[in-house]
Design a protein around this motif. Sequence first.
Motif, PDB file in Angstrom:
ATOM      1  N   ASP A 202      56.490 121.317  19.527  1.00 51.72           N
ATOM      2  CA  ASP A 202      56.309 120.918  20.932  1.00 51.72           C
ATOM      3  C   ASP A 202      56.555 122.140  21.823  1.00 51.72           C
ATOM      4  O   ASP A 202      57.599 122.789  21.716  1.00 51.72           O
ATOM      5  CB  ASP A 202      57.309 119.802  21.263  1.00 51.72           C
ATOM      6  CG  ASP A 202      57.160 119.339  22.703  1.00 51.72           C
ATOM      7  OD1 ASP A 202      56.096 119.603  23.311  1.00 51.72           O
ATOM      8  OD2 ASP A 202      58.108 118.712  23.218  1.00 51.72           O
TER       9      ASP A 202
ATOM     10  N   ARG B 225      53.483 113.300  22.645  1.00 48.49           N
ATOM     11  CA  ARG B 225      54.781 113.956  22.492  1.00 48.49           C
ATOM     12  C   ARG B 225      55.781 112.874  22.098  1.00 48.49           C
ATOM     13  O   ARG B 225      55.942 111.883  22.804  1.00 48.49           O
ATOM     14  CB  ARG B 225      55.226 114.622  23.796  1.00 48.49           C
ATOM     15  CG  ARG B 225      56.638 115.190  23.669  1.00 48.49           C
ATOM     16  CD  ARG B 225      57.120 115.887  24.927  1.00 48.49           C
ATOM     17  NE  ARG B 225      56.335 117.078  25.170  1.00 48.49           N
ATOM     18  CZ  ARG B 225      55.791 117.374  26.356  1.00 48.49           C
ATOM     19  NH1 ARG B 225      55.941 116.563  27.373  1.00 48.49           N
ATOM     20  NH2 ARG B 225      55.085 118.477  26.505  1.00 48.49           N
ATOM     21  N   ILE B 226      56.446 113.080  20.953  1.00 49.36           N
ATOM     22  CA  ILE B 226      57.448 112.122  20.480  1.00 49.36           C
ATOM     23  C   ILE B 226      58.804 112.799  20.632  1.00 49.36           C
ATOM     24  O   ILE B 226      59.008 113.891  20.097  1.00 49.36           O
ATOM     25  CB  ILE B 226      57.252 111.774  18.973  1.00 49.36           C
ATOM     26  CG1 ILE B 226      55.766 111.590  18.639  1.00 49.36           C
ATOM     27  CG2 ILE B 226      58.091 110.586  18.571  1.00 49.36           C
ATOM     28  CD1 ILE B 226      55.142 110.352  19.129  1.00 49.36           C
ATOM     29  N   SER B 227      59.708 112.144  21.366  1.00 48.53           N
ATOM     30  CA  SER B 227      61.007 112.779  21.632  1.00 48.53           C
ATOM     31  C   SER B 227      62.159 111.851  21.291  1.00 48.53           C
ATOM     32  O   SER B 227      62.076 110.636  21.519  1.00 48.53           O
ATOM     33  CB  SER B 227      61.165 113.127  23.121  1.00 48.53           C
ATOM     34  OG  SER B 227      59.966 113.564  23.661  1.00 48.53           O
ATOM     35  N   ASP B 228      63.214 112.486  20.795  1.00 51.10           N
ATOM     36  CA  ASP B 228      64.506 111.799  20.682  1.00 51.10           C
ATOM     37  C   ASP B 228      65.446 112.552  21.602  1.00 51.10           C
ATOM     38  O   ASP B 228      65.943 113.639  21.271  1.00 51.10           O
ATOM     39  CB  ASP B 228      65.005 111.847  19.227  1.00 51.10           C
ATOM     40  CG  ASP B 228      66.326 111.096  19.062  1.00 51.10           C
ATOM     41  OD1 ASP B 228      67.002 110.865  20.098  1.00 51.10           O
ATOM     42  OD2 ASP B 228      66.662 110.737  17.923  1.00 51.10           O
TER      43      ASP B 228
ATOM     44  N   ASP C  88      67.880 115.976  21.424  1.00 53.57           N
ATOM     45  CA  ASP C  88      67.071 117.032  22.028  1.00 53.57           C
ATOM     46  C   ASP C  88      66.029 117.580  21.048  1.00 53.57           C
ATOM     47  O   ASP C  88      65.927 118.784  20.821  1.00 53.57           O
ATOM     48  CB  ASP C  88      68.012 118.160  22.523  1.00 53.57           C
ATOM     49  CG  ASP C  88      67.264 119.136  23.426  1.00 53.57           C
ATOM     50  OD1 ASP C  88      66.226 118.736  23.973  1.00 53.57           O
ATOM     51  OD2 ASP C  88      67.711 120.295  23.547  1.00 53.57           O
ATOM     52  N   LYS C  89      65.280 116.649  20.434  1.00 58.60           N
ATOM     53  CA  LYS C  89      64.244 117.076  19.490  1.00 58.60           C
ATOM     54  C   LYS C  89      62.927 116.408  19.864  1.00 58.60           C
ATOM     55  O   LYS C  89      62.895 115.232  20.217  1.00 58.60           O
ATOM     56  CB  LYS C  89      64.664 116.672  18.067  1.00 58.60           C
ATOM     57  CG  LYS C  89      63.599 117.018  17.042  1.00 58.60           C
ATOM     58  CD  LYS C  89      64.014 116.696  15.620  1.00 58.60           C
ATOM     59  CE  LYS C  89      62.809 116.894  14.694  1.00 58.60           C
ATOM     60  NZ  LYS C  89      63.074 116.662  13.322  1.00 58.60           N
ATOM     61  N   SER C  90      61.858 117.166  19.777  1.00 58.01           N
ATOM     62  CA  SER C  90      60.544 116.574  20.047  1.00 58.01           C
ATOM     63  C   SER C  90      59.488 117.261  19.183  1.00 58.01           C
ATOM     64  O   SER C  90      59.651 118.411  18.770  1.00 58.01           O
ATOM     65  CB  SER C  90      60.191 116.702  21.527  1.00 58.01           C
ATOM     66  OG  SER C  90      60.292 118.044  21.920  1.00 58.01           O
TER      67      SER C  90
ATOM     68  N   LEU D  12      63.200 106.573  19.974  1.00 65.82           N
ATOM     69  CA  LEU D  12      62.186 107.579  20.298  1.00 65.82           C
ATOM     70  C   LEU D  12      61.333 107.143  21.483  1.00 65.82           C
ATOM     71  O   LEU D  12      61.114 105.951  21.698  1.00 65.82           O
ATOM     72  CB  LEU D  12      61.271 107.803  19.086  1.00 65.82           C
ATOM     73  CG  LEU D  12      61.943 108.271  17.796  1.00 65.82           C
ATOM     74  CD1 LEU D  12      60.899 108.487  16.706  1.00 65.82           C
ATOM     75  CD2 LEU D  12      62.710 109.569  18.031  1.00 65.82           C
TER      76      LEU D  12
ATOM     77  N   SER E 280      56.853 122.116  25.160  1.00 66.80           N
ATOM     78  CA  SER E 280      56.968 121.523  26.498  1.00 66.80           C
ATOM     79  C   SER E 280      57.594 122.467  27.528  1.00 66.80           C
ATOM     80  O   SER E 280      57.499 122.225  28.723  1.00 66.80           O
ATOM     81  CB  SER E 280      57.719 120.192  26.463  1.00 66.80           C
ATOM     82  OG  SER E 280      58.872 120.327  25.704  1.00 66.80           O
TER      83      SER E 280
END
Length: 389
Positions: free
Chosen positions: A116, A48-51, A55-57, A33, A118
Amino acid sequence: MALIKPVGYEPLTTESAINLAIQLKFFPEGSTLSAVEIGDGNLNLVFRISDLSIDKSIIIKQALPYAKVVGESWPLTLHRATIESNALKVFSQFSKDRVPDVYYSDEIFAITVMEDLSDYKILRTGLIEGHSYEEVPKHIGTFIANTLFHTSDFALSPEDKKERVRQFLNPELCKITEDLVFTDPFFDYDTNNFEGELTKDVQAIWKDTLLKLEVARLKKKFLTQSDALIHGDLHTGSIFVTEQDTKVIDPEFAFYGPFGFDLGQFFANLLLNALARPQAEQHLLGQIVETWDVFTNEFKKLWYAHSQEPFTQIEGYVDSVLAEILEDSLGFAGCEIIRRTIGLAHVADLDGIQDDTLRIQVKRQALSLGKRLILQRQKITNLKQITLT
Ligand code: SR1
Ligand code: MG
């Protein structure tokens, strides 16, 4: 006042925000992450935490125990995080598509985990960049009509309404608005912040007792009139947009307040942008008129379809309620325009004007528009009457 941190509360870092996201099972154990702190507002941390691999945040928003814009010398309740997540949940009941989904909230850690956005842009930023958003009046007019109507005495039983008023008591955040929007800009107070060239214009405001009498009346409404659950800070920085979609964010100032306040702040911030961008003036004035038209149509529809108050069937009542909302919204808009020009919290629409002479000229125009809206709010019965000069 001393800074009080509840036991267990710690401000998040990018590292602890990632750990929290995994602990709450938003991502599987072992995910790679990334976390970025993207908060650009005055008060909170936003991660903002993203993997990227899937393609998930998500967004983790955390209230700090002080106002970030000033620092630890201005302690501020963490309870605002709970107010925000509860307000988002209520708004979502009546206008689901207009708010981000809330996935989780925690009172002690003062966090809200949410969708999110974004792909969206802050409306203020988009407008300053010169974009226009055709759906915004329809979306915001409908959002305000639904959230106001359904949380008011027209839709709720008196008992339920009073329970909601209690649930959304928000004295510390209201005090910020009472001071920064209504009081401080109209007195020689230290919180004010204006350019030296405006000194004479500002002193004229401080001496204008007629104007101050009208601001006092508006402030009284804000202090006492518990019409409906309002957002409480609905400026263009609290709205996310794409070409087709609109989301209202950040209702940490939410409380039971006057019907006209959110409309007033929204109108004011469109007007501030219009002052800075004369080429967009007609378009933005048109969007204000359209927002009001959408709002009134929707409010009337709800009034006739869903009222529980017997007096709503009395001829003329809805029109008198709407006339008061219009008048108040103009007065609140005037206060917002003045405070964004000479008070503590400015807007990039005006401060971003690079040319010094032009910026001062536009700020003078803002002060005079703000005064006009406050003083002439009873005479403006049609928003097409509003001009910037
Ligand atoms: C100290 S907070 C300053 C301003 O930021 C918020 O967004 C509200 O508009 C408040 O008045
Ligand atoms: Mg905010």
